[in-house]
Design a protein around this motif. Sequence first.
Motif, mmCIF file in Angstrom:
data_model
loop_
_atom_site.group_PDB
_atom_site.id
_atom_site.type_symbol
_atom_site.label_atom_id
_atom_site.label_comp_id
_atom_site.label_asym_id
_atom_site.label_seq_id
_atom_site.Cartn_x
_atom_site.Cartn_y
_atom_site.Cartn_z
ATOM 1 N N LEU A 55 3.868 6.747 -11.608
ATOM 2 C CA LEU A 55 3.679 5.567 -12.446
ATOM 3 C C LEU A 55 2.600 5.811 -13.491
ATOM 4 C CD1 LEU A 55 5.054 2.781 -12.353
ATOM 5 C CD2 LEU A 55 2.956 1.915 -11.343
ATOM 6 N N VAL A 56 1.495 6.432 -13.066
ATOM 7 C CA VAL A 56 0.418 6.759 -14.002
ATOM 8 C C VAL A 56 0.950 7.681 -15.099
ATOM 9 C CG1 VAL A 56 -1.744 8.036 -14.263
ATOM 10 C CG2 VAL A 56 -1.487 6.390 -12.397
ATOM 11 N N LEU A 57 1.731 8.677 -14.683
ATOM 12 C CA LEU A 57 2.313 9.607 -15.655
ATOM 13 C C LEU A 57 3.243 8.879 -16.629
ATOM 14 C CD1 LEU A 57 3.147 12.778 -13.554
ATOM 15 C CD2 LEU A 57 1.469 12.556 -15.368
ATOM 16 N N LEU A 58 4.024 7.946 -16.081
ATOM 17 C CA LEU A 58 4.961 7.199 -16.920
ATOM 18 C C LEU A 58 4.222 6.378 -17.965
ATOM 19 C CD1 LEU A 58 7.824 5.793 -14.666
ATOM 20 C CD2 LEU A 58 7.965 7.451 -16.504
ATOM 21 N N VAL A 59 3.197 5.665 -17.517
ATOM 22 C CA VAL A 59 2.433 4.815 -18.441
ATOM 23 C C VAL A 59 1.774 5.675 -19.508
ATOM 24 C CG1 VAL A 59 0.447 3.279 -18.617
ATOM 25 C CG2 VAL A 59 2.064 2.980 -16.755
ATOM 26 N N LEU A 60 1.191 6.776 -19.043
ATOM 27 C CA LEU A 60 0.530 7.708 -19.962
ATOM 28 C C LEU A 60 1.533 8.223 -21.001
ATOM 29 C CD1 LEU A 60 -2.431 8.811 -19.800
ATOM 30 C CD2 LEU A 60 -1.417 10.955 -19.054
ATOM 31 N N ALA A 61 2.693 8.674 -20.506
ATOM 32 C CA ALA A 61 3.702 9.254 -21.396
ATOM 33 C C ALA A 61 4.255 8.200 -22.340
ATOM 34 C CB ALA A 61 4.826 9.878 -20.583
ATOM 35 N N TYR A 62 4.356 6.960 -21.850
ATOM 36 C CA TYR A 62 4.872 5.899 -22.707
ATOM 37 C C TYR A 62 3.965 5.716 -23.917
ATOM 38 C CZ TYR A 62 6.084 1.274 -24.389
ATOM 39 O OH TYR A 62 6.443 0.225 -25.188
ATOM 40 N N PHE A 63 2.647 5.697 -23.674
ATOM 41 C CA PHE A 63 1.719 5.458 -24.781
ATOM 42 C C PHE A 63 1.541 6.694 -25.652
ATOM 43 C CE2 PHE A 63 0.449 1.895 -22.024
ATOM 44 C CZ PHE A 63 0.641 0.883 -22.955
ATOM 45 N N THR A 64 1.350 7.868 -25.040
ATOM 46 C CA THR A 64 1.150 9.069 -25.860
ATOM 47 C C THR A 64 2.436 9.398 -26.615
ATOM 48 O OG1 THR A 64 1.743 10.497 -24.026
ATOM 49 C CG2 THR A 64 -0.591 10.089 -24.350
ATOM 50 N N GLY A 65 3.566 9.393 -25.891
ATOM 51 C CA GLY A 65 4.843 9.725 -26.519
ATOM 52 C C GLY A 65 5.169 8.747 -27.636
ATOM 53 N N GLY A 66 4.903 7.461 -27.397
ATOM 54 C CA GLY A 66 5.179 6.434 -28.397
ATOM 55 C C GLY A 66 4.323 6.625 -29.638
ATOM 56 N N SER A 67 3.058 6.922 -29.410
ATOM 57 C CA SER A 67 2.146 7.090 -30.546
ATOM 58 C C SER A 67 2.516 8.324 -31.367
ATOM 59 C CB SER A 67 0.714 7.167 -30.006
ATOM 60 O OG SER A 67 -0.046 8.072 -30.754
ATOM 61 N N VAL A 68 2.832 9.419 -30.663
ATOM 62 C CA VAL A 68 3.237 10.647 -31.361
ATOM 63 C C VAL A 68 4.477 10.383 -32.196
ATOM 64 C CG1 VAL A 68 4.247 12.926 -30.986
ATOM 65 C CG2 VAL A 68 2.191 12.272 -29.739
ATOM 66 N N GLU A 69 5.419 9.649 -31.609
ATOM 67 C CA GLU A 69 6.676 9.399 -32.305
ATOM 68 C C GLU A 69 6.475 8.534 -33.549
ATOM 69 O OE1 GLU A 69 10.417 9.387 -30.182
ATOM 70 O OE2 GLU A 69 10.553 7.262 -30.667
ATOM 71 N N ARG A 70 5.653 7.485 -33.388
ATOM 72 C CA ARG A 70 5.400 6.607 -34.542
ATOM 73 C C ARG A 70 4.769 7.382 -35.692
ATOM 74 N NH1 ARG A 70 4.384 2.942 -30.753
ATOM 75 N NH2 ARG A 70 2.184 3.472 -30.614
ATOM 76 N N ILE A 113 0.843 -1.203 0.000
ATOM 77 C CA ILE A 113 0.000 0.000 0.000
ATOM 78 C C ILE A 113 0.872 1.245 0.000
ATOM 79 C CG2 ILE A 113 -1.658 1.327 1.357
ATOM 80 C CD1 ILE A 113 -2.925 -1.335 2.154
ATOM 81 N N VAL A 114 1.925 1.222 0.808
ATOM 82 C CA VAL A 114 2.830 2.376 0.858
ATOM 83 C C VAL A 114 3.446 2.620 -0.516
ATOM 84 C CG1 VAL A 114 4.972 3.267 1.825
ATOM 85 C CG2 VAL A 114 3.357 2.064 3.293
ATOM 86 N N VAL A 115 3.919 1.543 -1.130
ATOM 87 C CA VAL A 115 4.541 1.669 -2.448
ATOM 88 C C VAL A 115 3.534 2.194 -3.459
ATOM 89 C CG1 VAL A 115 5.582 0.388 -4.353
ATOM 90 C CG2 VAL A 115 6.263 -0.103 -2.012
ATOM 91 N N ALA A 116 2.304 1.658 -3.391
ATOM 92 C CA ALA A 116 1.274 2.082 -4.342
ATOM 93 C C ALA A 116 0.994 3.566 -4.187
ATOM 94 C CB ALA A 116 0.008 1.270 -4.123
ATOM 95 N N LEU A 117 0.961 4.039 -2.936
ATOM 96 C CA LEU A 117 0.682 5.454 -2.701
ATOM 97 C C LEU A 117 1.804 6.330 -3.225
ATOM 98 C CD1 LEU A 117 -0.823 5.544 0.894
ATOM 99 C CD2 LEU A 117 -1.884 6.304 -1.222
ATOM 100 N N GLN A 118 3.040 5.931 -2.926
ATOM 101 C CA GLN A 118 4.171 6.786 -3.286
ATOM 102 C C GLN A 118 4.484 6.726 -4.768
ATOM 103 O OE1 GLN A 118 7.061 5.379 -0.311
ATOM 104 N NE2 GLN A 118 7.161 7.496 0.359
ATOM 105 N N LEU A 119 4.294 5.539 -5.354
ATOM 106 C CA LEU A 119 4.649 5.376 -6.760
ATOM 107 C C LEU A 119 3.492 5.688 -7.690
ATOM 108 C CD1 LEU A 119 6.926 2.241 -7.231
ATOM 109 C CD2 LEU A 119 7.422 4.616 -7.720
ATOM 110 N N GLY A 120 2.275 5.739 -7.131
ATOM 111 C CA GLY A 120 1.067 5.836 -7.942
ATOM 112 C C GLY A 120 1.106 6.904 -9.005
ATOM 113 N N ILE A 121 1.256 8.157 -8.597
ATOM 114 C CA ILE A 121 1.149 9.272 -9.547
ATOM 115 C C ILE A 121 2.273 9.241 -10.584
ATOM 116 C CG2 ILE A 121 1.194 11.785 -9.753
ATOM 117 C CD1 ILE A 121 -0.227 11.780 -6.950
#
Lengths: 160, 282
Positions: A15-30, A5-13
């Motif tokens: 991590l969400v940004l990373l996943v989001l950026a991975y998909f948006t950034g990847g799609s833009v680049e392609r 739970i601690v890890v989820a709280l601290q890493l949550g935001i």
Amino acid sequence: VDDLIVVALQLGIPLVLLVLAYFTGGSVERRHYASIRERELRWRGVPAISFRNIPPGWKVDDSALVMDNVVISVDYFKRFLASLRMIFGGRVKSYETLLDRCRREALIRLKVLAVERGFHAVINVRLETSRLANGRGKNGIAGIEVLAFGTAVQLRNRPV
Amino acid sequence: VKFDPSLPKEGINVSPAHPLREALLLVAGVIGVTAVVVLAIGVVLDFAVPRIPAGLEARLFSAWFGGYRVDDADAPPREAALAEILAKLGRHTNHPPCRFRVLMVDDPLPNAIAFPGGTIAVTAGLLERVESENELAFVLGHELGHFHNRDHLRGLGTGLALSMVWIAVGLGGGGSVAEIASIAGALTQRVFGREQEMRADRFGLELLASEYGHTAGAADFFEHLSESDRGLGRKFAGYFSTHPLHADRVDALGQAARVAGWPLHGERKPLAVVLRDGAAEE
């Protein structure tokens, strides 16, 4: 379970940004690469060369300075990868595509500019790269800029 | 000059590596390095901490945290009562009775903390939840256990060293990387922190048995804590506190008492009036 739970709280935001950026950034680049390849093919007939002087045999009627600049932003995921690389060293692969896209885009635009203004080729082409700081300390990079410039020439005898 | 309009091959400027694979590798690297650093710090502290004389520690830190000794005439009533219990327990250890000080902290969360220099801070929230002297004695004994094992110094050293590591990582890599390193470090630390808590529990239990002849208060304490720790807000407070609650701690205590042959039940001594009334005032 507590630790999770601690890890989820601290890493949550982040991590969400990373996943989001991975998909948006990847799609833009392609999509950008697809567009770059398509336009490179379309404009390959326009020479953009780094010769300082007019190549022998070319008869120049008119010339002008042409320039353009391309700015591409670093996404969260790329920056994350790069910051990890800054610890371990090695090729910063996440920024390689960024620079590659910038330079190629800048060169295409230079050709388009020249042709739109009635020129046939660009000589003495130069590329300059700089990074745009985002004002959040020395590690903050907002994006990179590539400036392309050269001398567009109108030819009496087209070389191609 | 002949102009060749063919395009160069793709992939000259770009390394053919999947970004996710690179991310996983690098993150694993950061976690691994942090864990190794934390473990190395632990080894160094394990070597150094037992060699720090108690007198030097007292000189260095006693002014930082303050608190009252059992022989301090100017101690407020609650501190004096706590110091008395502490002195009783201290007789069963090989530490000089005047080494330890008590300090009340007005915090609603139940907690007790052992600070370098021999100061034990007790929160008002703890007094509120405690029902017998035995229960309180177990908590104080637990903190004495931390002093006995020098855990407080170890914690201070690890904390200092880790923050230096995080600053270094943060300078090199930036925010999110420092975040990863800090979580990896905290988790590694927690694994060992739990071991320290168990050892301190065992020490407190032994003092409880020596002083009162039975170990009755120990399990009460955890029961009272878990009763008051229902509800989400309290739960999160518990996760971030220095003493995580665990059913296996109670089990371990019961087993330790059985193995040592200490009675699990017995008559509990009522709490001193000052401590009870002090709690009622809150």
